[in-house]
Design an enzyme around this catalytic site. Structure first.
Site, PDB file in Angstrom:
ATOM      1  N   GLY A   8      34.957  24.271  61.506  1.00  0.00           N
ATOM      2  CA  GLY A   8      36.331  24.441  61.951  1.00  0.00           C
ATOM      3  C   GLY A   8      36.499  23.928  63.375  1.00  0.00           C
ATOM      4  N   MET A  13      40.680  27.734  67.482  1.00  0.00           N
ATOM      5  CA  MET A  13      39.515  28.495  67.904  1.00  0.00           C
ATOM      6  C   MET A  13      38.307  27.592  68.093  1.00  0.00           C
ATOM      7  SD  MET A  13      39.997  31.592  68.674  1.00  0.00           S
ATOM      8  CE  MET A  13      38.242  31.711  68.987  1.00  0.00           C
ATOM      9  N   THR A  86      35.923  33.696  60.024  1.00  0.00           N
ATOM     10  CA  THR A  86      37.110  33.441  59.217  1.00  0.00           C
ATOM     11  C   THR A  86      37.598  34.736  58.569  1.00  0.00           C
ATOM     12  OG1 THR A  86      36.444  31.163  58.776  1.00  0.00           O
ATOM     13  CG2 THR A  86      38.001  32.161  57.244  1.00  0.00           C
ATOM     14  N   THR A  87      38.898  34.989  58.625  1.00  0.00           N
ATOM     15  CA  THR A  87      39.476  36.186  58.025  1.00  0.00           C
ATOM     16  C   THR A  87      40.237  35.833  56.752  1.00  0.00           C
ATOM     17  OG1 THR A  87      41.487  36.025  59.362  1.00  0.00           O
ATOM     18  CG2 THR A  87      39.663  37.314  60.269  1.00  0.00           C
ATOM     19  N   SER A 109      32.505  39.409  61.154  1.00  0.00           N
ATOM     20  CA  SER A 109      33.420  40.366  61.765  1.00  0.00           C
ATOM     21  C   SER A 109      34.839  39.839  61.674  1.00  0.00           C
ATOM     22  CB  SER A 109      33.058  40.599  63.234  1.00  0.00           C
ATOM     23  OG  SER A 109      33.959  41.513  63.832  1.00  0.00           O
ATOM     24  N   ALA A 110      35.771  40.737  61.457  1.00  0.00           N
ATOM     25  CA  ALA A 110      37.180  40.354  61.419  1.00  0.00           C
ATOM     26  C   ALA A 110      37.718  40.091  62.819  1.00  0.00           C
ATOM     27  CB  ALA A 110      38.005  41.454  60.753  1.00  0.00           C
ATOM     28  N   MET A 112      36.106  39.291  66.924  1.00  0.00           N
ATOM     29  CA  MET A 112      34.907  39.101  67.725  1.00  0.00           C
ATOM     30  C   MET A 112      35.007  39.688  69.127  1.00  0.00           C
ATOM     31  SD  MET A 112      33.246  37.606  65.401  1.00  0.00           S
ATOM     32  CE  MET A 112      31.739  37.302  66.325  1.00  0.00           C
ATOM     33  N   HIS A 143      50.986  38.656  65.345  1.00  0.00           N
ATOM     34  CA  HIS A 143      50.296  37.396  65.601  1.00  0.00           C
ATOM     35  C   HIS A 143      51.292  36.237  65.614  1.00  0.00           C
ATOM     36  CE1 HIS A 143      46.721  39.767  64.523  1.00  0.00           C
ATOM     37  NE2 HIS A 143      46.028  38.850  65.170  1.00  0.00           N
ATOM     38  N   HIS A 144      50.806  35.096  65.993  1.00  0.00           N
ATOM     39  CA  HIS A 144      51.611  33.869  66.071  1.00  0.00           C
ATOM     40  C   HIS A 144      52.140  33.449  64.696  1.00  0.00           C
ATOM     41  CE1 HIS A 144      48.067  31.761  64.461  1.00  0.00           C
ATOM     42  NE2 HIS A 144      47.372  32.534  65.289  1.00  0.00           N
ATOM     43  N   LYS A 147      49.765  32.056  61.690  1.00  0.00           N
ATOM     44  CA  LYS A 147      48.719  32.824  61.005  1.00  0.00           C
ATOM     45  C   LYS A 147      49.058  32.977  59.531  1.00  0.00           C
ATOM     46  CE  LYS A 147      45.952  37.053  61.366  1.00  0.00           C
ATOM     47  NZ  LYS A 147      44.675  36.293  61.312  1.00  0.00           N
TER      48      LYS A 147
END
Length: 251
Positions: A8, A13, A86-87, A109-110, A112, A143-144, A147
């Site tokens: 990615g 990110m 990645t979520t 982890s959802a 970090m 969130h933005h 998302k």
């Protein structure tokens, strides 16, 4: 020197992670992976992780749900440590990550950030006492506009932390528009806001009789997530096979 595959790499990110690693004398990105392989970078970018043929120590993944299966195939084949950020992953993908942790150290982890993971611990400690006293629990995340998943993985992380401390007695309610009834006692309400350029806001509300306790976390920069992913990648070096999360990193 920790050699990183950045999955990615051309995303928002991925760019932040790459910038921070470039300033870290103990790490380097040896190759990036992104469908937009024509993006300028200080390292080569492949449009598929299957094309990666350079030696590396760890994968840092900030990609997408659609790219997850290919990444997991790569981890299984190479038995390489991975930090999966990645979520929105499916239950099947999460189950496969759990299985692959038997052949490689994996940290998933959802969220970090240090702050969120400390907050998760705090919520697990206070929730049983407040719920027993009759407090209702609501989580509001924002969130933005770009998302894709809702609710956020972080909102679910916080809800799961609360629920685990309650022995999984609570149900999650995402929408009350089709209900005409008072609030149910054993539920956690989870609401999502999408708009603008909000990096990530999370409010956990305990509403009782004549008093409200709120826990809030505001992310003002993506750097907090990137720094956490970098710390997680360093943490995995030399670790035995298994499934880890950020609570292991911040001990």
């Amino acid at each position: 020197m920790v050699k990183v595959i950045l999955n990615g790499a051309s995303g928002a990110m991925g760019n932040v992670v790459a910038d921070l690693i470039s300033a870290d004398p103990d790490m380097e990105v040896v190759v990036g992976v992104d469908s937009r392989a024509d993006m300028d970078a200080a390292f080569p970018i492949m449009d598929s992780i299957n094309k990666v043929n350079v030696a590396a120590d760890v994968v840092i993944d900030f990609s997408s749900v659609e790219a997850a299966d290919t990444l997991l195939d790569f981890i299984e084949r190479k038995k390489i440590p991975a930090v999966i950020c990645t979520t929105g992953l499916s239950e099947a993908q999460i189950d496969r990550i759990n299985e692959l942790s038997s052949v490689s150290p994996i940290l998933r982890s959802a969220n970090m950030s240090l702050g969120i993971n400390v907050l998760s611990k705090v919520l697990a400690e206070v929730a049983p006492t407040l719920k027993k006293a009759g407090f209702d629990i609501e989580i509001v995340e924002a969130h933005h506009r770009r998302k894709l998943d809702a609710p956020s993985g972080t909102a679910l992380l916080l809800a799961d932390s609360i629920n685990s401390s309650m022995h999984e007695k609570l149900d999650y309610t995402y929408d009350r528009s089709d209900r005409h009834e008072k609030r149910r006692e054993n539920e956690i309400g989870i609401s999502s806001v999408r708009g603008g350029t909000i990096v990530g806001d999370h409010d956990v509300i305990f509403a009782g009789e004549d008093e409200v306790i709120s826990f809030n976390h505001r992310a003002y920069s993506r750097k907090i997530f990137a720094n956490g992913a970098i710390a997680a990648a360093k943490f995995l070096m030399g670790k035995s096979n298994g499934l880890y999360d950020m609570s292991d990193v911040i001990k």
